[in-house]
Design a protein around this motif. Sequence first.
Motif, PDB file in Angstrom:
ATOM      1  N   ASP A 179       0.832  -1.192   0.000  1.00 37.31           N
ATOM      2  CA  ASP A 179       0.000   0.000   0.000  1.00 37.31           C
ATOM      3  C   ASP A 179       0.873   1.251   0.000  1.00 37.31           C
ATOM      4  OD1 ASP A 179      -2.513   1.273   0.017  1.00 37.31           O
ATOM      5  OD2 ASP A 179      -2.411   1.597   2.179  1.00 37.31           O
ATOM      6  N   LEU A 180       0.369   2.307  -0.644  1.00 32.60           N
ATOM      7  CA  LEU A 180       1.016   3.615  -0.654  1.00 32.60           C
ATOM      8  C   LEU A 180       0.036   4.662  -0.143  1.00 32.60           C
ATOM      9  CD1 LEU A 180       2.726   3.556  -4.181  1.00 32.60           C
ATOM     10  CD2 LEU A 180       3.852   3.195  -1.979  1.00 32.60           C
ATOM     11  N   LEU A 181       0.564   5.681   0.517  1.00 32.55           N
ATOM     12  CA  LEU A 181      -0.274   6.773   1.009  1.00 32.55           C
ATOM     13  C   LEU A 181       0.513   8.072   0.881  1.00 32.55           C
ATOM     14  CD1 LEU A 181      -2.552   6.784   4.101  1.00 32.55           C
ATOM     15  CD2 LEU A 181      -0.953   8.670   3.795  1.00 32.55           C
ATOM     16  N   PHE A 182      -0.125   9.102   0.315  1.00 32.82           N
ATOM     17  CA  PHE A 182       0.554  10.391   0.126  1.00 32.82           C
ATOM     18  C   PHE A 182      -0.032  11.424   1.074  1.00 32.82           C
ATOM     19  CE2 PHE A 182       1.026  14.472  -2.315  1.00 32.82           C
ATOM     20  CZ  PHE A 182       2.386  14.614  -2.053  1.00 32.82           C
ATOM     21  N   ASP A 183       0.832  11.989   1.918  1.00 37.95           N
ATOM     22  CA  ASP A 183       0.463  13.087   2.827  1.00 37.95           C
ATOM     23  C   ASP A 183       0.794  14.396   2.121  1.00 37.95           C
ATOM     24  OD1 ASP A 183       0.019  14.866   4.859  1.00 37.95           O
ATOM     25  OD2 ASP A 183       1.646  14.153   6.144  1.00 37.95           O
ATOM     26  N   LYS A 184      -0.212  14.981   1.479  1.00 37.69           N
ATOM     27  CA  LYS A 184       0.012  16.183   0.677  1.00 37.69           C
ATOM     28  C   LYS A 184       0.464  17.361   1.530  1.00 37.69           C
ATOM     29  CE  LYS A 184      -2.229  18.996  -2.882  1.00 37.69           C
ATOM     30  NZ  LYS A 184      -3.499  19.213  -3.658  1.00 37.69           N
ATOM     31  N   LYS A 185      -0.074  17.449   2.749  1.00 33.12           N
ATOM     32  CA  LYS A 185       0.244  18.576   3.625  1.00 33.12           C
ATOM     33  C   LYS A 185       1.728  18.641   3.946  1.00 33.12           C
ATOM     34  CE  LYS A 185      -0.911  20.522   8.162  1.00 33.12           C
ATOM     35  NZ  LYS A 185      -1.726  20.357   9.386  1.00 33.12           N
ATOM     36  N   HIS A 186       2.345  17.479   4.202  1.00 29.65           N
ATOM     37  CA  HIS A 186       3.767  17.438   4.574  1.00 29.65           C
ATOM     38  C   HIS A 186       4.662  16.961   3.428  1.00 29.65           C
ATOM     39  CE1 HIS A 186       1.529  17.002   8.472  1.00 29.65           C
ATOM     40  NE2 HIS A 186       2.403  17.938   8.830  1.00 29.65           N
ATOM     41  N   ASN A 187       4.049  16.714   2.251  1.00 28.91           N
ATOM     42  CA  ASN A 187       4.801  16.296   1.065  1.00 28.91           C
ATOM     43  C   ASN A 187       5.603  15.025   1.327  1.00 28.91           C
ATOM     44  OD1 ASN A 187       5.394  16.705  -1.674  1.00 28.91           O
ATOM     45  ND2 ASN A 187       7.351  17.686  -1.195  1.00 28.91           N
ATOM     46  N   ILE A 188       4.929  14.021   1.928  1.00 31.28           N
ATOM     47  CA  ILE A 188       5.578  12.760   2.299  1.00 31.28           C
ATOM     48  C   ILE A 188       4.795  11.583   1.728  1.00 31.28           C
ATOM     49  CG2 ILE A 188       6.137  11.222   4.234  1.00 31.28           C
ATOM     50  CD1 ILE A 188       6.815  13.652   5.880  1.00 31.28           C
ATOM     51  N   LEU A 189       5.516  10.634   1.137  1.00 34.92           N
ATOM     52  CA  LEU A 189       4.929   9.390   0.646  1.00 34.92           C
ATOM     53  C   LEU A 189       5.217   8.284   1.657  1.00 34.92           C
ATOM     54  CD1 LEU A 189       3.607   7.819  -1.834  1.00 34.92           C
ATOM     55  CD2 LEU A 189       5.978   7.231  -2.433  1.00 34.92           C
ATOM     56  N   TYR A 190       4.189   7.532   2.047  1.00 34.45           N
ATOM     57  CA  TYR A 190       4.345   6.405   2.960  1.00 34.45           C
ATOM     58  C   TYR A 190       4.164   5.097   2.196  1.00 34.45           C
ATOM     59  CZ  TYR A 190       3.945   9.732   6.834  1.00 34.45           C
ATOM     60  OH  TYR A 190       4.142  10.762   7.714  1.00 34.45           O
ATOM     61  N   ALA A 191       4.923   4.089   2.590  1.00 35.72           N
ATOM     62  CA  ALA A 191       4.851   2.785   1.933  1.00 35.72           C
ATOM     63  C   ALA A 191       4.744   1.679   2.976  1.00 35.72           C
ATOM     64  CB  ALA A 191       6.085   2.554   1.063  1.00 35.72           C
ATOM     65  N   ALA A 192       3.725   0.827   2.819  1.00 38.06           N
ATOM     66  CA  ALA A 192       3.554  -0.348   3.683  1.00 38.06           C
ATOM     67  C   ALA A 192       4.169  -1.549   2.981  1.00 38.06           C
ATOM     68  CB  ALA A 192       2.070  -0.589   3.962  1.00 38.06           C
ATOM     69  N   THR A 193       5.251  -2.069   3.523  1.00 39.18           N
ATOM     70  CA  THR A 193       5.988  -3.152   2.878  1.00 39.18           C
ATOM     71  C   THR A 193       6.014  -4.395   3.758  1.00 39.18           C
ATOM     72  OG1 THR A 193       8.219  -2.797   3.766  1.00 39.18           O
ATOM     73  CG2 THR A 193       7.488  -1.327   1.984  1.00 39.18           C
ATOM     74  N   PHE A 194       6.570  -5.458   3.198  1.00 40.94           N
ATOM     75  CA  PHE A 194       6.744  -6.700   3.953  1.00 40.94           C
ATOM     76  C   PHE A 194       7.880  -6.584   4.966  1.00 40.94           C
ATOM     77  CE2 PHE A 194       4.912 -10.951   2.391  1.00 40.94           C
ATOM     78  CZ  PHE A 194       3.630 -10.443   2.494  1.00 40.94           C
ATOM     79  N   GLY A 195       8.602  -5.460   4.940  1.00 41.23           N
ATOM     80  CA  GLY A 195       9.691  -5.269   5.885  1.00 41.23           C
ATOM     81  C   GLY A 195       9.477  -4.113   6.833  1.00 41.23           C
ATOM     82  N   GLY A 196       8.296  -3.469   6.767  1.00 42.27           N
ATOM     83  CA  GLY A 196       8.015  -2.348   7.650  1.00 42.27           C
ATOM     84  C   GLY A 196       7.366  -1.199   6.905  1.00 42.27           C
ATOM     85  N   VAL A 197       7.239  -0.073   7.592  1.00 44.61           N
ATOM     86  CA  VAL A 197       6.675   1.141   6.992  1.00 44.61           C
ATOM     87  C   VAL A 197       7.803   2.137   6.744  1.00 44.61           C
ATOM     88  CG1 VAL A 197       5.103   3.085   7.310  1.00 44.61           C
ATOM     89  CG2 VAL A 197       4.445   0.808   8.122  1.00 44.61           C
ATOM     90  N   TYR A 198       7.860   2.658   5.520  1.00 45.39           N
ATOM     91  CA  TYR A 198       8.879   3.639   5.132  1.00 45.39           C
ATOM     92  C   TYR A 198       8.179   4.927   4.692  1.00 45.39           C
ATOM     93  CZ  TYR A 198      12.406  -0.059   5.111  1.00 45.39           C
ATOM     94  OH  TYR A 198      13.259  -1.069   5.478  1.00 45.39           O
ATOM     95  N   LYS A 199       8.890   6.043   4.904  1.00 44.45           N
ATOM     96  CA  LYS A 199       8.360   7.314   4.422  1.00 44.45           C
ATOM     97  C   LYS A 199       9.418   8.006   3.566  1.00 44.45           C
ATOM     98  CE  LYS A 199       9.608  10.249   8.392  1.00 44.45           C
ATOM     99  NZ  LYS A 199       9.106  11.224   9.383  1.00 44.45           N
ATOM    100  N   LEU A 200       8.949   8.629   2.485  1.00 46.12           N
ATOM    101  CA  LEU A 200       9.824   9.348   1.560  1.00 46.12           C
ATOM    102  C   LEU A 200       9.514  10.836   1.635  1.00 46.12           C
ATOM    103  CD1 LEU A 200      11.872   9.437  -0.816  1.00 46.12           C
ATOM    104  CD2 LEU A 200       9.918   9.097  -2.350  1.00 46.12           C
ATOM    105  N   ASP A 201      10.476  11.591   2.087  1.00 39.52           N
ATOM    106  CA  ASP A 201      10.356  13.055   2.085  1.00 39.52           C
ATOM    107  C   ASP A 201      10.672  13.522   0.665  1.00 39.52           C
ATOM    108  OD1 ASP A 201      10.696  15.802   2.294  1.00 39.52           O
ATOM    109  OD2 ASP A 201      11.486  15.681   4.340  1.00 39.52           O
TER     110      ASP A 201
END
Length: 521
Positions: A111-133
């Motif tokens: 799954d992917l989720l985009f936080d437009k307010k903070h300009n951050i992309l979140y990713a739900a992976t098989f190894g954890g949750v990552y965020k991309l600034d």
Amino acid sequence: MKKLYSFFKKWHKYIGIGISIILIWMSISGILLNHSNWIANYGVPTNWLPEDYVPKNWNRGGINDAIFVNENHIFLGGKFGIWESKDGGKTFHSAMNNGFTTAPYYLKTNDLLFDKKHNILYAATFGGVYKLDLSKNLWTEIKTPESTPQQFVKLIAVEDTLYAFSQSHLYTTLLASSKSLSPKHLLKDKKETMDLIQYTFALHSGWLWGFGGRVFYDILSAILIFLSISALYITFRKKRKPTDKTAKKKVNQRMGWMIKNHTVIGVYTSLFLLVIGGTGFFMRPPALVALIDGKVPVSLVPNYLLENPWYHSIRNATYNAENDEFILDTTEGIYKGKRSLEKPFVKTEWAVNIFVMGATVFESLPNHHYLIGSFYGLFDYKEGDNYSYDLLYGNKTPHYKTMKRPSDFMVMSAFTSPNGIQYISTFQQGLLTLNTPNENSFFPIPKELLDGYKMPLWNYMFELHNGRLFGFILGKVGILFIPIVSLFFVFIIISGVYEYAYRKRKKLKSLYTKRPTSKRK
């Protein structure tokens, strides 16, 4: 009894030799499957894969979700990781640089989720949750309290909070900071039964008893490897008869040791091996159908599984803003609960068809409608209706009473681009459009992915373990491969025990008939 002994002796040998190599690879792959962290960093290059397993048009789960930052800036997430386009989808390149996991097994993004307010992309992976600034182009892992990686299935943002669902837990963090994930106590109605499919799979692998159970099954797998190798040695070494007396004596000693230990170890582990072989029979269709809707009482479920009733059961989740509630797709059905998490989640009956592997698309729509996709297809379901609307074929579909074959379009994801193009990604065909496409609607799979693709070793072992890797050889009868091998395996266990009991019948009879005697005065 003698005729039965002769029959069992003959076919125990021939069938045992016939499936010995299969049992060896089943045992090795079974050990590795039980410990995904051992092999998470390893992959199998495409030249070791059948043609069906080489990525084409984002098939085989290449796209599980898509995020459109704007019309030109696109992120695609799936089994091959995360890929980015800045030209409207004409070209894609890897977005997995600067801090994202490099382990092939943990790349799988559900799954992917985009936080437009903070300009951050979140990713739900098989190894954890990552965020991309996006402003820094830097990935950061959002840590959990557990020491081992958790497999995440869904991310949901409500107000200023990120809710991250793994297969066993719910975690939260503030979108503004999101430095670590805090587990939340997710209540559930009193657990009285466990899903029979989940129970059978857990019994087959040993994880029904946690880490100790998996280690015990590892030992059983090692024993099965020895039984298979010793069977081959006993059979084929007899054909070579050395003329030298010293060599002959050594061969006879080795042969005697092999026969003795093959027999004794096989007999003493036969009950456990029967459990593995018997449960293996139900691992794939058509036998899997017999487990549908089956339940196991909690008296047969280990306590550690009862401590967390959600363990390894959450497959997808969505949020209904109208009722302020979460809805979970689990191995035991659909559960609903308030976002406050103060009361237990309650099971609810929906008349929508979800394949046994779970919902791949699970989104809340206005007016209590839900977009639900699985290997059965893609449906619009209104809560309370006794049917769902098939969006791919345009008809009403009643709730299936029994397990059906997958649809021709086994849906992995569904999304709509800013210019109105409706997409689905399917397991076999890859990326497709539902409405009239234009010249810019087809997203090409990048050459960078094709040239560097490595199938995670865990997935390779899984396909090897269940026999699907040989589908290009076995064809349509491949679905019967596992059930037939399982039946043969059960036969050689039973026949081997019978052989041993027949040869030791006099000793066993004397032990049975012997009675303690008292001294007479």
